[in-house]
Design a protein around this motif. Structure first.
Motif, PDB file in Angstrom:
ATOM      1  N   ALA A 192       0.998  -0.946   0.237  1.00  0.00           N
ATOM      2  CA  ALA A 192       0.030  -0.142   0.500  1.00  0.00           C
ATOM      3  C   ALA A 192       0.810   1.169   0.153  1.00  0.00           C
ATOM      4  CB  ALA A 192      -0.888  -0.068   1.444  1.00  0.00           C
ATOM      5  N   ASP A 193       0.365   1.929  -0.516  1.00  0.00           N
ATOM      6  CA  ASP A 193       1.347   3.357  -0.069  1.00  0.00           C
ATOM      7  C   ASP A 193       1.291   4.212   0.693  1.00  0.00           C
ATOM      8  OD1 ASP A 193       0.743   2.982  -2.829  1.00  0.00           O
ATOM      9  OD2 ASP A 193      -1.334   4.718  -3.097  1.00  0.00           O
ATOM     10  N   PHE A 194       2.453   5.183   1.175  1.00  0.00           N
ATOM     11  CA  PHE A 194       3.040   5.192   2.400  1.00  0.00           C
ATOM     12  C   PHE A 194       1.616   5.960   2.871  1.00  0.00           C
ATOM     13  CE2 PHE A 194       4.428   9.047  -0.463  1.00  0.00           C
ATOM     14  CZ  PHE A 194       3.712  10.419   0.395  1.00  0.00           C
ATOM     15  N   THR A 195       1.247   7.060   2.149  1.00  0.00           N
ATOM     16  CA  THR A 195      -0.348   7.605   2.489  1.00  0.00           C
ATOM     17  C   THR A 195      -1.031   6.809   3.407  1.00  0.00           C
ATOM     18  OG1 THR A 195      -1.146   7.468   0.595  1.00  0.00           O
ATOM     19  CG2 THR A 195      -0.039   9.602   0.919  1.00  0.00           C
ATOM     20  N   ILE A 196      -1.417   5.081   2.558  1.00  0.00           N
ATOM     21  CA  ILE A 196      -1.517   4.565   3.954  1.00  0.00           C
ATOM     22  C   ILE A 196      -1.664   4.154   4.730  1.00  0.00           C
ATOM     23  CG2 ILE A 196      -3.813   2.515   3.741  1.00  0.00           C
ATOM     24  CD1 ILE A 196      -4.154   3.523   0.612  1.00  0.00           C
ATOM     25  N   GLN A 198       1.510   5.003   6.460  1.00  0.00           N
ATOM     26  CA  GLN A 198       1.425   5.368   8.353  1.00  0.00           C
ATOM     27  C   GLN A 198       0.744   5.312   8.813  1.00  0.00           C
ATOM     28  OE1 GLN A 198       2.301   9.893   6.094  1.00  0.00           O
ATOM     29  NE2 GLN A 198       1.891  10.864   8.769  1.00  0.00           N
ATOM     30  N   PHE A 199      -0.940   5.235   8.106  1.00  0.00           N
ATOM     31  CA  PHE A 199      -2.520   5.289   9.572  1.00  0.00           C
ATOM     32  C   PHE A 199      -2.496   3.635  10.231  1.00  0.00           C
ATOM     33  CE2 PHE A 199      -2.503   9.274   7.179  1.00  0.00           C
ATOM     34  CZ  PHE A 199      -2.434   9.686   8.233  1.00  0.00           C
TER      35      PHE A 199
ATOM     36  N   ASN B  63       4.709  -0.004  -5.605  1.00  0.00           N
ATOM     37  CA  ASN B  63       3.559   0.597  -4.946  1.00  0.00           C
ATOM     38  C   ASN B  63       3.871   1.746  -5.708  1.00  0.00           C
ATOM     39  OD1 ASN B  63       6.180   2.640  -3.905  1.00  0.00           O
ATOM     40  ND2 ASN B  63       5.916   1.798  -1.749  1.00  0.00           N
ATOM     41  N   ASP B  65       4.052   4.708  -5.148  1.00  0.00           N
ATOM     42  CA  ASP B  65       4.423   6.462  -4.098  1.00  0.00           C
ATOM     43  C   ASP B  65       4.916   7.203  -4.999  1.00  0.00           C
ATOM     44  OD1 ASP B  65       3.711   5.596  -1.695  1.00  0.00           O
ATOM     45  OD2 ASP B  65       5.602   4.478  -1.354  1.00  0.00           O
ATOM     46  N   ARG B 128      -1.764  -0.966 -10.250  1.00  0.00           N
ATOM     47  CA  ARG B 128      -2.016  -2.244  -9.596  1.00  0.00           C
ATOM     48  C   ARG B 128      -2.694  -3.367 -10.899  1.00  0.00           C
ATOM     49  NH1 ARG B 128      -3.169   0.857  -5.508  1.00  0.00           N
ATOM     50  NH2 ARG B 128      -2.497  -0.026  -2.997  1.00  0.00           N
ATOM     51  N   GLY B 144      -1.661  -6.591  -0.737  1.00  0.00           N
ATOM     52  CA  GLY B 144      -1.437  -4.924  -0.763  1.00  0.00           C
ATOM     53  C   GLY B 144      -2.421  -4.450  -2.056  1.00  0.00           C
ATOM     54  N   LEU B 154      -9.376   7.080   2.413  1.00  0.00           N
ATOM     55  CA  LEU B 154      -7.560   6.892   3.639  1.00  0.00           C
ATOM     56  C   LEU B 154      -6.239   8.188   2.284  1.00  0.00           C
ATOM     57  CD1 LEU B 154      -6.501   7.841   5.925  1.00  0.00           C
ATOM     58  CD2 LEU B 154      -5.395   5.533   5.645  1.00  0.00           C
ATOM     59  N   VAL B 158      -5.666  11.667   2.428  1.00  0.00           N
ATOM     60  CA  VAL B 158      -3.764  11.706   2.634  1.00  0.00           C
ATOM     61  C   VAL B 158      -2.996  12.487   1.950  1.00  0.00           C
ATOM     62  CG1 VAL B 158      -1.518  11.479   3.941  1.00  0.00           C
ATOM     63  CG2 VAL B 158      -3.731  10.200   4.637  1.00  0.00           C
ATOM     64  N   TYR B 162      -1.602  16.200   1.677  1.00  0.00           N
ATOM     65  CA  TYR B 162       0.451  16.466   1.690  1.00  0.00           C
ATOM     66  C   TYR B 162       0.643  17.368   0.023  1.00  0.00           C
ATOM     67  CZ  TYR B 162       2.711  12.871   4.647  1.00  0.00           C
ATOM     68  OH  TYR B 162       2.854  11.787   5.549  1.00  0.00           O
ATOM     69  N   THR B 210       5.317  12.835   8.343  1.00  0.00           N
ATOM     70  CA  THR B 210       5.174  11.586   8.444  1.00  0.00           C
ATOM     71  C   THR B 210       5.139  10.551   8.967  1.00  0.00           C
ATOM     72  OG1 THR B 210       7.868  11.204   7.830  1.00  0.00           O
ATOM     73  CG2 THR B 210       6.606  11.838   6.099  1.00  0.00           C
ATOM     74  N   ASN B 213       0.617   8.892  12.965  1.00  0.00           N
ATOM     75  CA  ASN B 213       0.017   8.087  13.005  1.00  0.00           C
ATOM     76  C   ASN B 213      -1.799   8.200  13.196  1.00  0.00           C
ATOM     77  OD1 ASN B 213       2.066   6.368  13.083  1.00  0.00           O
ATOM     78  ND2 ASN B 213       2.386   5.431  14.588  1.00  0.00           N
TER      79      ASN B 213
END
Lengths: 242, 244
Positions: A192-196, A198-199, B63, B65, B128, B144, B154, B158, B162, B210, B213
């Motif tokens: 999963a991306d870091f945006t997901i 992270q939480f 991923n 990113d 994906r 994933g 989410l 997020v 950013y 970053t 949480n």
């Protein structure tokens, strides 16, 4: 990167760049109105939004070839012992009887013997194994050999059951233990991306995800009560269990 | 003296809509940036291989990113562009003051950030699909790969936050440089100097956001920082206009 896809994509981008430089932009300018831009943005967003249900359908369990075999290997949580140290499963002879049940039994064999001598033949493979020998209470002329493997992980993939057991043969009282050469196990993972992430503090951290833990392999041999053992390998490899 | 009394909000909304139409062509640069991001995401983000003599295990991790990183670069470019002279000249035909001008720019930046956050996260879905169909899917771990609706939302939220944060930083930097061109040299010098003097400075600054949480606290941190940065930008722009 796929070997075909990369050059194709590069060609597309280079071609697009070339056309832009050659003066396509002035021609396109007639079409670039705010109304058209808005429509284009809407179409772009709409298509991407449509992809979500399509992907949910295509990537759902059991539809795509991707595979239940690997899916079943995923560990929800790594054993605590495993995360603590890779050597935890290196058993001492005192604890082997109690802890062998925590390991995965990959094979079991029984050999009828006529001689009263068991010779453990030397082999390079033995260096990757622990061999424990326990005397039975009776002389039943039978050697029982079980091979065990401790949890083996690549990230959260438990590939313990994919590891082939050592090949064990007995001929004229000579026991030969060889590791079977195995094809390499290749896995691909989409994180999963870091945006997901992270939480999601429960997610495995990257360091753990990129770690392979092989654990140990054990050959546990039960021999008749009065059988003599001759170890032709290094002394430390064969340990007698009381 | 004008007989019509026009409110600040009305002017700002008019300016915003005007700029939205005028800058709508920037959407193409976002699409190009995201396609480039997609291209660069095709390779594994990390790969690892290991063997113990009899067994060899390799794992490649992918991923999306990079897609967001390209969108972040795009929003920095857009924030800098909005305050540049050619783009500012667009306002000459409008009733404007520094506050309405900046507020309309900020709302436009927020609009672009949300759109970029939305599309870059959704582009991750396309990524994906491409990966599964292009690579040998039998080797894929599916955990994933599937993205639930809650994770998607989410990711959009997020990513947008950013983008807003980066946009606010870039906008302020650009405004500072507009105040005095010398800052174009001073700011990077001070920044590099700070990095050398306090090696942990940048790391601490980044982890402040970053490593958070809690979504609520993260949102609060980003919004407060952005409001502060945008506020600074408005104040600096206002001073500049008054001086002129």
């Amino acid at each position: 990167m796929n070997i075909i896809l990369l050059p194709v994509l590069l060609l597309v981008f280079l071609g697009a760049a070339f056309l832009l430089v050659k003066g396509l932009i002035p021609k396109l300018n007639r079409f670039i109105t705010w109304r058209n831009n808005l429509i284009f943005a809407g179409i772009y967003l709409g298509l991407l939004l449509l992809l979500f249900p399509v992907a949910s359908f295509l990537l759902r369990d059991g539809f795509h070839q991707s595979n239940s075999d690997i899916k079943n290997l995923l560990a929800v949580k790594a054993p605590k012992d495993w995360t603590a140290s890779p050597d935890t499963y290196h058993l001492s002879k005192e604890e082997v009887s109690d802890r062998i049940s925590e390991m995965h039994q990959s094979s079991s064999q029984k050999f009828k013997v006529n001689t009263n001598r068991l010779i453990i033949a030397d082999s390079d493979d033995l260096r990757n194994l622990q061999i424990f020998i326990k005397r039975k209470d009776i002389d039943d002329g039978e050697i029982e050999v079980g091979t065990y493997i401790s949890p083996q992980y690549a990230g959260n993939i438990d590939f313990t059951q994919l590891v082939l057991p050592p090949k064990i043969s007995l001929e004229n009282g000579n026991m030969r233990i060889e590791l079977q050469s195995q094809e390499k196990l290749e896995f691909k993972r989409f994180n999963a991306d870091f945006t997901i992430n992270q939480f999601k503090p429960d997610n495995w951290d990257t360091r753990e995800m990129n770690t392979v833990r092989y654990g140990s392999r054990v050959v546990y041999i039960h021999i008749p009560k009065s059988m003599e053992i001759v170890n032709n390998g290094p002394e430390f490899l064969v340990q007698m269990v009381d | 003296m004008s007989l019509n009394e026009v409110s600040l909000t009305a002017i700002m909304i008019k300016q915003y809509l005007y700029k939205l139409k005028g800058y709508s062509g920037l959407i193409y640069s976002l699409i190009v940036a995201q396609l480039l991001g997609l291209l660069f995401s095709m390779g594994p983000r990390s790969s690892m291989s290991s063997g113990n003599g009899s067994l060899y295990v390799s794992m490649e991790t992918y991923n999306s990113d990079t897609l967001l990183i390209f969108s972040l670069a795009w929003i920095i470019f857009i924030a800098a562009l909005l305050t540049s002279k050619p783009y500012r000249s667009m306002e000459f035909s409008l009733v404007s003051n520094p506050i309405t001008s900046n507020l309309s720019n900020i709302i436009l930046l927020l609009t672009f950030s949300v759109f970029a956050g939305l599309t870059s996260t959704l582009m991750g879905v396309l990524h994906r699909l491409i990966m599964v169909f292009v690579l040998d899917s039998s080797q894929f771990i599916m955990d994933g790969l599937t993205l639930g609706i809650s994770d998607l939302l989410l990711g959009i939220l997020v990513s947008s936050l950013y983008l807003i944060l980066l946009g606010a930083i870039a906008y302020l930097v650009r405004v500072i440089i507009e105040v005095n061109k010398l800052f174009a040299i001073i700011l990077p010098t001070v920044f590099i100097g700070l990095l050398r003097a306090y090696t942990q400075f940048l790391g601490d600054l980044i982890t402040f956001y970053t490593s958070e949480n809690s979504l609520g606290i993260f949102t609060f941190k980003v919004l407060m920082t952005s409001i502060f940065l945008f506020g600074m930008s408005i104040a600096l722009s206002y001073r500049r206009e008054v001086r002129r």
